[in-house]
Design a protein around this motif. Structure first.
Motif, PDB file in Angstrom:
ATOM      1  N   HIS A 284       0.822  -1.207   0.000  1.00 29.20           N
ATOM      2  CA  HIS A 284       0.000   0.000   0.000  1.00 29.20           C
ATOM      3  C   HIS A 284       0.859   1.261   0.000  1.00 29.20           C
ATOM      4  CE1 HIS A 284      -3.788  -2.066   0.441  1.00 29.20           C
ATOM      5  NE2 HIS A 284      -3.253  -2.813   1.392  1.00 29.20           N
ATOM      6  N   GLU A 285       2.113   1.123   0.410  1.00 28.58           N
ATOM      7  CA  GLU A 285       3.065   2.219   0.407  1.00 28.58           C
ATOM      8  C   GLU A 285       4.287   1.806  -0.394  1.00 28.58           C
ATOM      9  OE1 GLU A 285       2.396   0.744   3.527  1.00 28.58           O
ATOM     10  OE2 GLU A 285       0.789   2.047   4.207  1.00 28.58           O
ATOM     11  N   ASP A 286       5.129   2.775  -0.703  1.00 23.67           N
ATOM     12  CA  ASP A 286       6.352   2.474  -1.442  1.00 23.67           C
ATOM     13  C   ASP A 286       7.446   1.895  -0.550  1.00 23.67           C
ATOM     14  OD1 ASP A 286       5.227   3.362  -3.810  1.00 23.67           O
ATOM     15  OD2 ASP A 286       6.032   5.393  -3.604  1.00 23.67           O
ATOM     16  N   GLU A 287       7.420   2.236   0.722  1.00 21.90           N
ATOM     17  CA  GLU A 287       8.459   1.808   1.654  1.00 21.90           C
ATOM     18  C   GLU A 287       7.905   0.836   2.687  1.00 21.90           C
ATOM     19  OE1 GLU A 287      11.673   2.760   1.386  1.00 21.90           O
ATOM     20  OE2 GLU A 287      11.143   3.921  -0.395  1.00 21.90           O
ATOM     21  N   ALA A 288       8.780  -0.029   3.180  1.00 23.52           N
ATOM     22  CA  ALA A 288       8.395  -0.943   4.264  1.00 23.52           C
ATOM     23  C   ALA A 288       8.256  -0.154   5.565  1.00 23.52           C
ATOM     24  CB  ALA A 288       9.449  -2.038   4.420  1.00 23.52           C
TER      25      ALA A 288
ATOM     26  N   ASP B  51      -5.957 -15.309  12.665  1.00 22.35           N
ATOM     27  CA  ASP B  51      -6.880 -16.059  13.527  1.00 22.35           C
ATOM     28  C   ASP B  51      -6.585 -17.553  13.445  1.00 22.35           C
ATOM     29  OD1 ASP B  51      -8.071 -17.068  11.199  1.00 22.35           O
ATOM     30  OD2 ASP B  51      -9.891 -15.885  11.407  1.00 22.35           O
ATOM     31  N   GLU B  52      -7.419 -18.354  14.065  1.00 23.33           N
ATOM     32  CA  GLU B  52      -7.221 -19.804  14.150  1.00 23.33           C
ATOM     33  C   GLU B  52      -7.209 -20.482  12.781  1.00 23.33           C
ATOM     34  OE1 GLU B  52      -9.579 -18.051  15.787  1.00 23.33           O
ATOM     35  OE2 GLU B  52      -8.781 -18.092  17.812  1.00 23.33           O
ATOM     36  N   ARG B  53      -7.888 -19.902  11.814  1.00 20.83           N
ATOM     37  CA  ARG B  53      -7.954 -20.489  10.462  1.00 20.83           C
ATOM     38  C   ARG B  53      -6.853 -19.978   9.550  1.00 20.83           C
ATOM     39  NH1 ARG B  53     -13.791 -18.404   9.509  1.00 20.83           N
ATOM     40  NH2 ARG B  53     -12.412 -16.669   9.812  1.00 20.83           N
ATOM     41  N   GLY B  54      -6.044 -19.047  10.053  1.00 18.58           N
ATOM     42  CA  GLY B  54      -4.968 -18.493   9.236  1.00 18.58           C
ATOM     43  C   GLY B  54      -5.372 -17.247   8.478  1.00 18.58           C
ATOM     44  N   THR B  55      -6.539 -16.695   8.785  1.00 10.53           N
ATOM     45  CA  THR B  55      -7.015 -15.476   8.138  1.00 10.53           C
ATOM     46  C   THR B  55      -6.384 -14.267   8.829  1.00 10.53           C
ATOM     47  OG1 THR B  55      -9.117 -16.534   7.620  1.00 10.53           O
ATOM     48  CG2 THR B  55      -9.059 -14.133   7.517  1.00 10.53           C
ATOM     49  N   LEU B  56      -5.920 -13.337   8.042  1.00  7.99           N
ATOM     50  CA  LEU B  56      -5.290 -12.142   8.585  1.00  7.99           C
ATOM     51  C   LEU B  56      -6.338 -11.272   9.268  1.00  7.99           C
ATOM     52  CD1 LEU B  56      -2.551 -10.752   8.727  1.00  7.99           C
ATOM     53  CD2 LEU B  56      -3.052  -9.692   6.543  1.00  7.99           C
ATOM     54  N   ASP B  57      -6.132 -11.018  10.564  1.00  7.97           N
ATOM     55  CA  ASP B  57      -7.068 -10.220  11.369  1.00  7.97           C
ATOM     56  C   ASP B  57      -6.599  -8.788  11.580  1.00  7.97           C
ATOM     57  OD1 ASP B  57      -9.130 -11.954  11.877  1.00  7.97           O
ATOM     58  OD2 ASP B  57      -8.488 -12.475  13.891  1.00  7.97           O
ATOM     59  N   TYR B  58      -5.302  -8.600  11.656  1.00  4.35           N
ATOM     60  CA  TYR B  58      -4.776  -7.283  11.995  1.00  4.35           C
ATOM     61  C   TYR B  58      -3.454  -7.049  11.291  1.00  4.35           C
ATOM     62  CZ  TYR B  58      -2.674  -3.499  14.679  1.00  4.35           C
ATOM     63  OH  TYR B  58      -2.066  -2.325  15.038  1.00  4.35           O
ATOM     64  N   VAL B  59      -3.289  -5.832  10.781  1.00  2.00           N
ATOM     65  CA  VAL B  59      -2.017  -5.360  10.226  1.00  2.00           C
ATOM     66  C   VAL B  59      -1.838  -3.936  10.722  1.00  2.00           C
ATOM     67  CG1 VAL B  59      -0.716  -4.808   8.144  1.00  2.00           C
ATOM     68  CG2 VAL B  59      -2.324  -6.715   8.120  1.00  2.00           C
TER      69      VAL B  59
ATOM     70  N   MET C  61       6.711  -9.782   4.036  1.00  2.00           N
ATOM     71  CA  MET C  61       5.782  -9.401   2.975  1.00  2.00           C
ATOM     72  C   MET C  61       4.677 -10.446   2.920  1.00  2.00           C
ATOM     73  SD  MET C  61       6.743  -8.518  -0.906  1.00  2.00           S
ATOM     74  CE  MET C  61       5.602  -8.873  -2.209  1.00  2.00           C
ATOM     75  N   PRO C  62       3.556 -10.217   3.617  1.00  2.00           N
ATOM     76  CA  PRO C  62       2.492 -11.223   3.639  1.00  2.00           C
ATOM     77  C   PRO C  62       1.825 -11.376   2.279  1.00  2.00           C
ATOM     78  CG  PRO C  62       1.759  -9.224   4.711  1.00  2.00           C
ATOM     79  CD  PRO C  62       3.210  -9.038   4.380  1.00  2.00           C
ATOM     80  N   GLY C  63       1.371 -12.588   2.011  1.00  2.00           N
ATOM     81  CA  GLY C  63       0.629 -12.843   0.782  1.00  2.00           C
ATOM     82  C   GLY C  63       1.485 -13.164  -0.419  1.00  2.00           C
ATOM     83  N   LEU C  64       2.786 -13.262  -0.240  1.00  2.00           N
ATOM     84  CA  LEU C  64       3.657 -13.598  -1.356  1.00  2.00           C
ATOM     85  C   LEU C  64       3.386 -15.040  -1.762  1.00  2.00           C
ATOM     86  CD1 LEU C  64       5.953 -12.640  -3.183  1.00  2.00           C
ATOM     87  CD2 LEU C  64       7.544 -13.537  -1.500  1.00  2.00           C
ATOM     88  N   ILE C  65       3.010 -15.234  -3.011  1.00  2.00           N
ATOM     89  CA  ILE C  65       2.625 -16.557  -3.498  1.00  2.00           C
ATOM     90  C   ILE C  65       3.524 -16.937  -4.664  1.00  2.00           C
ATOM     91  CG2 ILE C  65       0.759 -17.904  -4.547  1.00  2.00           C
ATOM     92  CD1 ILE C  65      -1.179 -15.933  -3.192  1.00  2.00           C
TER      93      ILE C  65
END
Length: 80
Positions: free
Chosen positions: A14-18, A27-35, A59-63
């Motif tokens: 969402h931004e150019d920099e980390a 959560d328990e199912r592996g769904t991202l709840d908070y960033v 970097m979350p979501g890297l597939i």
């Protein structure tokens, strides 16, 4: 049981920099709840797991997406 990830440098795309000092909560199912900032993250309970990646770039979501079959066919035929 939730999983908390402490990030050294978090890149969301969402931004150019980390961002520094960030955390992820799954959560328990592996769904991202908070960033967001670790100081604003939900409270951890004793049963929750903490992964300390504070020394790493996260970097979350890297597939790893497979290359299309035509890539190999083109290479076999001398193409680029």
């Amino acid at each position: 049981m939730k999983t908390f990830v402490r990030c050294g440098h978090l890149f969301t795309g969402h931004e150019d920099e980390a961002r520094k000092g960030e955390a992820l909560v799954f959560d328990e199912r592996g769904t991202l709840d908070y960033v967001g900032p670790e100081k604003n993250a939900p409270r951890r309970s004793r049963s929750d797991r903490l992964l300390d990646y504070s020394a790493y770039f996260v970097m979350p979501g890297l597939i790893d997406v497979p290359h299309p079959p035509c890539l190999w066919q083109c290479q076999e035929r001398g193409g680029h």
